[in-house]
Design a protein around this motif. Sequence first.
Motif, PDB file in Angstrom:
ATOM      1  N   UNK B  15      51.450  80.127  43.659  1.00  0.00           N
ATOM      2  CA  UNK B  15      51.100  81.028  42.948  1.00  0.00           C
ATOM      3  C   UNK B  15      49.431  81.626  42.919  1.00  0.00           C
ATOM      4  N   UNK B  16      49.815  82.893  43.240  1.00  0.00           N
ATOM      5  CA  UNK B  16      48.274  83.811  42.633  1.00  0.00           C
ATOM      6  C   UNK B  16      47.161  83.585  43.628  1.00  0.00           C
ATOM      7  N   UNK B  17      46.832  82.355  44.606  1.00  0.00           N
ATOM      8  CA  UNK B  17      45.938  82.102  45.412  1.00  0.00           C
ATOM      9  C   UNK B  17      46.097  82.578  46.359  1.00  0.00           C
ATOM     10  N   UNK B  18      44.722  82.871  46.801  1.00  0.00           N
ATOM     11  CA  UNK B  18      44.344  83.727  48.053  1.00  0.00           C
ATOM     12  C   UNK B  18      45.156  83.013  49.821  1.00  0.00           C
ATOM     13  N   UNK B  19      44.969  83.845  50.480  1.00  0.00           N
ATOM     14  CA  UNK B  19      45.317  83.285  51.937  1.00  0.00           C
ATOM     15  C   UNK B  19      44.534  83.648  52.873  1.00  0.00           C
ATOM     16  N   UNK B  20      44.081  83.219  53.722  1.00  0.00           N
ATOM     17  CA  UNK B  20      44.069  82.927  55.049  1.00  0.00           C
ATOM     18  C   UNK B  20      44.908  82.273  56.182  1.00  0.00           C
ATOM     19  N   UNK B  21      45.177  83.561  56.595  1.00  0.00           N
ATOM     20  CA  UNK B  21      45.561  82.160  58.496  1.00  0.00           C
ATOM     21  C   UNK B  21      45.391  83.256  59.408  1.00  0.00           C
ATOM     22  N   UNK B  22      44.318  82.691  60.248  1.00  0.00           N
ATOM     23  CA  UNK B  22      43.990  83.041  61.786  1.00  0.00           C
ATOM     24  C   UNK B  22      44.231  83.103  62.581  1.00  0.00           C
ATOM     25  N   UNK B  23      44.143  83.782  63.043  1.00  0.00           N
ATOM     26  CA  UNK B  23      45.063  83.616  65.203  1.00  0.00           C
ATOM     27  C   UNK B  23      43.835  84.466  66.454  1.00  0.00           C
ATOM     28  N   UNK B  24      43.665  82.793  67.345  1.00  0.00           N
ATOM     29  CA  UNK B  24      42.451  83.496  68.647  1.00  0.00           C
ATOM     30  C   UNK B  24      43.694  83.384  69.653  1.00  0.00           C
ATOM     31  N   UNK B  25      43.325  83.966  70.804  1.00  0.00           N
ATOM     32  CA  UNK B  25      44.100  84.199  71.882  1.00  0.00           C
ATOM     33  C   UNK B  25      42.319  83.707  72.770  1.00  0.00           C
ATOM     34  N   UNK B  26      42.679  82.986  73.694  1.00  0.00           N
ATOM     35  CA  UNK B  26      42.039  83.238  74.935  1.00  0.00           C
ATOM     36  C   UNK B  26      42.619  83.531  76.649  1.00  0.00           C
ATOM     37  N   UNK B  27      41.646  83.862  77.194  1.00  0.00           N
ATOM     38  CA  UNK B  27      42.225  83.813  78.387  1.00  0.00           C
ATOM     39  C   UNK B  27      42.238  85.603  78.904  1.00  0.00           C
ATOM     40  N   UNK B  28      42.699  86.836  77.952  1.00  0.00           N
ATOM     41  CA  UNK B  28      42.914  87.970  78.177  1.00  0.00           C
ATOM     42  C   UNK B  28      41.857  88.488  77.145  1.00  0.00           C
ATOM     43  N   UNK B  29      41.410  89.989  77.672  1.00  0.00           N
ATOM     44  CA  UNK B  29      40.785  91.111  77.058  1.00  0.00           C
ATOM     45  C   UNK B  29      42.371  92.069  76.318  1.00  0.00           C
ATOM     46  N   UNK B  30      41.135  92.158  75.307  1.00  0.00           N
ATOM     47  CA  UNK B  30      42.376  93.526  74.149  1.00  0.00           C
ATOM     48  C   UNK B  30      43.746  93.084  74.466  1.00  0.00           C
ATOM     49  N   UNK B  31      44.436  92.352  73.837  1.00  0.00           N
ATOM     50  CA  UNK B  31      45.412  92.330  74.098  1.00  0.00           C
ATOM     51  C   UNK B  31      46.062  92.587  72.563  1.00  0.00           C
ATOM     52  N   UNK B  32      47.652  92.870  72.696  1.00  0.00           N
ATOM     53  CA  UNK B  32      47.730  93.738  70.931  1.00  0.00           C
ATOM     54  C   UNK B  32      48.477  92.727  70.410  1.00  0.00           C
ATOM     55  N   UNK B  33      47.878  92.047  69.524  1.00  0.00           N
ATOM     56  CA  UNK B  33      48.046  91.086  68.359  1.00  0.00           C
ATOM     57  C   UNK B  33      49.313  91.190  67.439  1.00  0.00           C
ATOM     58  N   UNK B  34      50.143  90.247  67.012  1.00  0.00           N
ATOM     59  CA  UNK B  34      51.117  91.063  65.930  1.00  0.00           C
ATOM     60  C   UNK B  34      51.081  89.812  64.854  1.00  0.00           C
TER      61      UNK B  34
END
Lengths: 106, 112
Positions: B15-34
């Motif tokens: 509790x109280x620590x920072x968070x960073x989750x990463x997501x990358x997409x390959x094979x398409x351009x200008x995707x909508x991301x969620x």
Amino acid sequence: EDQVTQSPEALRLQEGESSSLNCSYTVSGLRGLFWYRQDPGKGPEFLFTLYSAGEEKEKERLKATLTKKESFLHITAPKPEDSATYLCAPRGNLIFGKGTKLSVKP
Amino acid sequence: SQTIHQWPATLVQPVGSPLSLECTVEGTSNPNLYWYRQAAGRGLQLLFYSVGIGQISSEVPQNLSASRPQDRQFILSSKKLLLSDSGFYLCAWSARVAQPQHFGDGTRLSIL
């Protein structure tokens, strides 16, 4: 407010015992529906798009149908590998039903 | 073909620590991301979506934030995690809002 309700919440079948899952919705301007399958610990996997009332789509033992107010996912002679949670989502709406957890026992 | 990568698969944070989750997409351009969170019995809850670089829409007020520094990169962050932030976090992409979404394998986040 747009809402999506799936029933039943859980369904236990014997292998070969056919049944149906329901997805009902109150969404203004519905433009179709998506069905997804989610295995434990994984992200949902897209199954079908239904664009308009009366449309049907099939994939192996699964058949999805759409009316103006609800959609059904029919499972014919299910196998244990069909066990998963099935989710529905109105097209273009970014909301999902809570899903039906299907268990098929051999 | 298009692929989506999400990491880490599991994460245990105090509790109280920072968070960073990463997501990358390959094979398409200008995707909508969620970004979604999935809690037991509550279904998929949309947290953020993005239709382009630097464009973020927030659906639920909370101590989380999202950024899209590159076309196919989506990051979920927090400065201080709460116990209630525990859950299964899913990243997804679609070509347009009216197209089906394609999900990553998720991150199971446990807050201690």
